[in-house]
Design an enzyme around this catalytic site. Structure first.
Site, short mmCIF file in Angstrom:
data_model
loop_
_atom_site.label_atom_id
_atom_site.label_comp_id
_atom_site.label_asym_id
_atom_site.label_seq_id
_atom_site.Cartn_x
_atom_site.Cartn_y
_atom_site.Cartn_z
N ASP A 86 0.83 -1.20 0.00
CA ASP A 86 0.00 0.00 0.00
C ASP A 86 0.87 1.26 0.00
OD1 ASP A 86 -2.05 1.78 0.37
OD2 ASP A 86 -2.88 0.80 2.14
N GLY A 143 -5.18 3.30 -7.86
CA GLY A 143 -5.48 3.41 -9.29
C GLY A 143 -4.80 4.59 -9.95
N ASP A 154 -10.57 4.01 -1.35
CA ASP A 154 -11.18 2.97 -0.52
C ASP A 154 -12.70 2.88 -0.67
OD1 ASP A 154 -8.60 2.97 0.29
OD2 ASP A 154 -9.04 3.06 2.43
C1 GLA Z 1 -5.42 2.25 2.82
C2 GLA Z 1 -5.92 1.11 1.93
C3 GLA Z 1 -6.96 0.31 2.69
C4 GLA Z 1 -6.35 -0.24 3.97
C5 GLA Z 1 -5.77 0.90 4.80
C6 GLA Z 1 -4.97 0.38 5.98
O1 GLA Z 1 -6.40 3.18 3.10
O2 GLA Z 1 -6.45 1.62 0.74
O3 GLA Z 1 -7.47 -0.74 1.89
O4 GLA Z 1 -5.36 -1.17 3.64
O5 GLA Z 1 -4.90 1.73 4.03
O6 GLA Z 1 -4.37 1.40 6.71
#
Ligand code: GLA
Length: 541
Positions: free
Chosen positions: A303, A344, A365
């Site tokens: 991430d 994305g 998200d």
């Molecule tokens: C980001 C990701 C989420 C999750 C959080 C965890 O927001 O997009 O899917 O993994 O971090 O902190």
């Protein structure tokens, strides 16, 4: 004598002023559920009462202005965003029993104009994720803003933070060898959507048991994925990543999950910190990949998060940062599915597979609302189908089915659309306590078969008329899966025309939610579809 009295009074005044002054460092544990993160607040209160300083915790926030009024402290701060932008955040605090009780704002800064989560209408393209904007959910924070109790560790004027090093630029990477995994879109479960920072060893074991007991495993859900907040506060003396006290023994946990015929997934970031502020893999990529392999990890979600603070946020650099971990996983000696999460941005479909990504997020998200799910699913996926295929998939984010924010009909739409999109199916609900209607949606084998159809083709929207949309996915056996979706507020009759789908003649049809053969139809198929609902059919070859 007078002079002495004056001096004593002046000293007493100074001492009192000093006792009240907030100047110094305050420190405490960032979470009550783990030992994962230390929070340090460094404050400098001037003679005029104005406060400046910084907060080190989930991110490095600079306090630009602060004041104390009637015992209430307000700190205005600037926080680095996940796209290299800057967000303004406000902390509040009080002093109680000599402790600084600090209320930390939600990560992501809430939903200001023009920067809502990409899961809601109106979000700008490339908007960073704002999980924190989800009602009752904030990364690492569990539920909304959190209060931390910090003890004073010094009264000295804090040293300024060292200047930020220049952003790292990398050239576009050479292709990384494909790992040959995820021949069909990965299926499993992930802890984040429902549990955020409350995931633990015990919960993962219980969830693995529930995979088996509920029938999820036998329906094809295999990956049990731990999201953010498993990491320890610091690396060990050799630089190895450690777990926090919610995960006493990751290898033993992996052994347990494997003993159930399941696989274990984990989470990290190409940046120094994860989105919830835990240890990331920056400059430890090879070492972390080897650690994951030694634990028996089978899946990594990677991430972007704080990588935006060390890298220059160009496409070449981002691709190179992801390639580093792609290579590291390849050298780890274990088969590990590689899931890219960078919301994305920067045309990830163009390079995600080149860095050996098996899937990549296409948006910010998801939230457990009709607005979020339908915007992500219907509006933000068209055009991406050309990037999906065997071993590399578009990921419109994890499922919210069963989390309570949508109706059963809306969850059917969620499952149908994700399957037509050949999306990874990662359940995000509590499998230990699943209502039968939720289980029926997640384990509809005929719908899962559409998602998993191999060799996989991502479905596309073939017709749109206002709130009515028809989506079709060509199947390996020559048939088509067709979804007739009603995004409107009232039931309506929707028609799928053969000419839009590219088929001719009289065709046999089967309803994949009713599990019924519908007989043969010529030229088109019509159905009465409830508001926010779907009729999902298979046109037999
Ligand atoms: C980001 C990701 C989420 C999750 C959080 C965890 O927001 O997009 O899917 O993994 O971090 O902190």
């Amino acid at each position: 004598m007078k002079w002495l009295t004056f001096c004593a009074a002046a000293l007493a005044c100074l001492a009192a002023a000093h006792a009240q002054s907030l100047t110094g460092r305050w420190a405490g544990n960032g979470s009550t559920t783990d030992n994962g993160m230390e929070i340090v607040v460094a404050l400098n209160q001037g003679a005029d009462g104005r406060i400046t300083g910084y907060v080190l915790g989930r991110s490095q926030d600079t306090i630009t202005d602060g004041k104390i009024e009637d015992g209430k402290i307000t700190l205005e701060a600037e926080r680095p965003g996940r796209n290299g932008d800057t967000q303004k955040v406000t902390y509040t605090a009080v002093i109680e029993d000599g402790k600084l009780k600090l209320t930390m704002p939600m990560f992501g800064g809430g939903r200001g104009p023009g920067r809502g989560p990409a899961g809601t209408p109106g979000a700008a393209p490339g908007t960073p994720p704002a999980a924190a904007a989800a009602p009752g959910r904030s990364p690492g924070g569990g539920r909304g803003p959190q209060v931390f109790e910090l003890a004073r560790v010094s009264t000295e004027v804090p040293k300024p933070l060292p200047p930020k090093p220049a952003a790292v630029s990398l050239s576009f990477p050479a292709p990384v060898k494909s790992n040959g995994l995820a021949k069909t879109p990965p299926m499993g479960w992930n802890s984040w959507n429902k549990f955020s920072n409350r995931v633990s060893d015990q919960m993962v074991r219980e969830m693995a048991d529930a995979f088996v007991k509920s029938g999820m495993r036998d329906a094809g859900y295999i990956y049990v994925n731990i999201d953010d907040t498993w990491e320890g506060a610091h690396r060990d003396a050799h630089g190895n990543i450690t777990t926090n006290n919610k995960f006493p023994d990751m290898k033993a946990l992996a052994d347990y999950v494997h003993s159930k015929g399941l696989k274990l997934g984990i989470y990290s970031s190409p940046g120094p910190k994860t989105c919830a502020g835990y240890e990331g893999s920056y400059q430890h990529e090879e070492q972390d990949a080897k650690t994951y392999a030694s634990w028996g990890i089978d899946y990594l979600k990677y991430d972007w998060c704080s990588a935006s603070q060390v890298y220059d946020n160009t496409q070449a650099t981002m691709a190179a940062a992801y390639a580093k971990m792609g290579e590291a996983l390849e050298h780890s000696g274990r088969n590990i599915v590689y899931s890219l999460c960078q919301y994305g941005n920067l045309d990830v479909g163009e390079w995600g597979a080149r860095v050996s990504g098996n899937l990549w997020r296409t948006t910010g998200d998801i939230r457990d609302t009709w607005a979020s799910m339908s915007h992500i699913g219907f509006d933000l996926q068209p055009g991406r189908e050309k990037y999906a295929g065997t071993g590399h998939w578009n990921d419109p984010d994890m499922l919210e089915i069963g989390n309570g924010g949508m109706t059963e009909i809306e969850y059917q739409t969620h499952m149908s659309l994700w399957s037509l999109l050949a999306a990874p199916l990662l359940a995000g609900n509590d499998l230990r306590d699943m209502k039968p209607e939720v289980a029926a949606i997640l384990m509809n084998k005929e719908v899962i078969a559409i998602d998993q159809d191999s060799p996989g083709k991502q479905g596309v929207r073939v017709a749109k008329d206002g709130d009515q949309e028809v989506w079709a996915k060509p199947l390996a056996d020559g048939g088509y899966a067709v979804g007739l979706f009603n995004r409107g507020d009232a039931a309506s009759k929707i028609t799928a025309k053969w000419s839009d789908i590219g088929v001719t003649g009289t065709r046999k049809l089967r309803d994949l939610w009713k599990h019924q053969d519908l007989g043969s139809m010529s030229d088109s198929f019509s159905a009465e579809v409830p508001s926010h609902g779907v009729a999902l059919v298979k046109i037999v070859k």
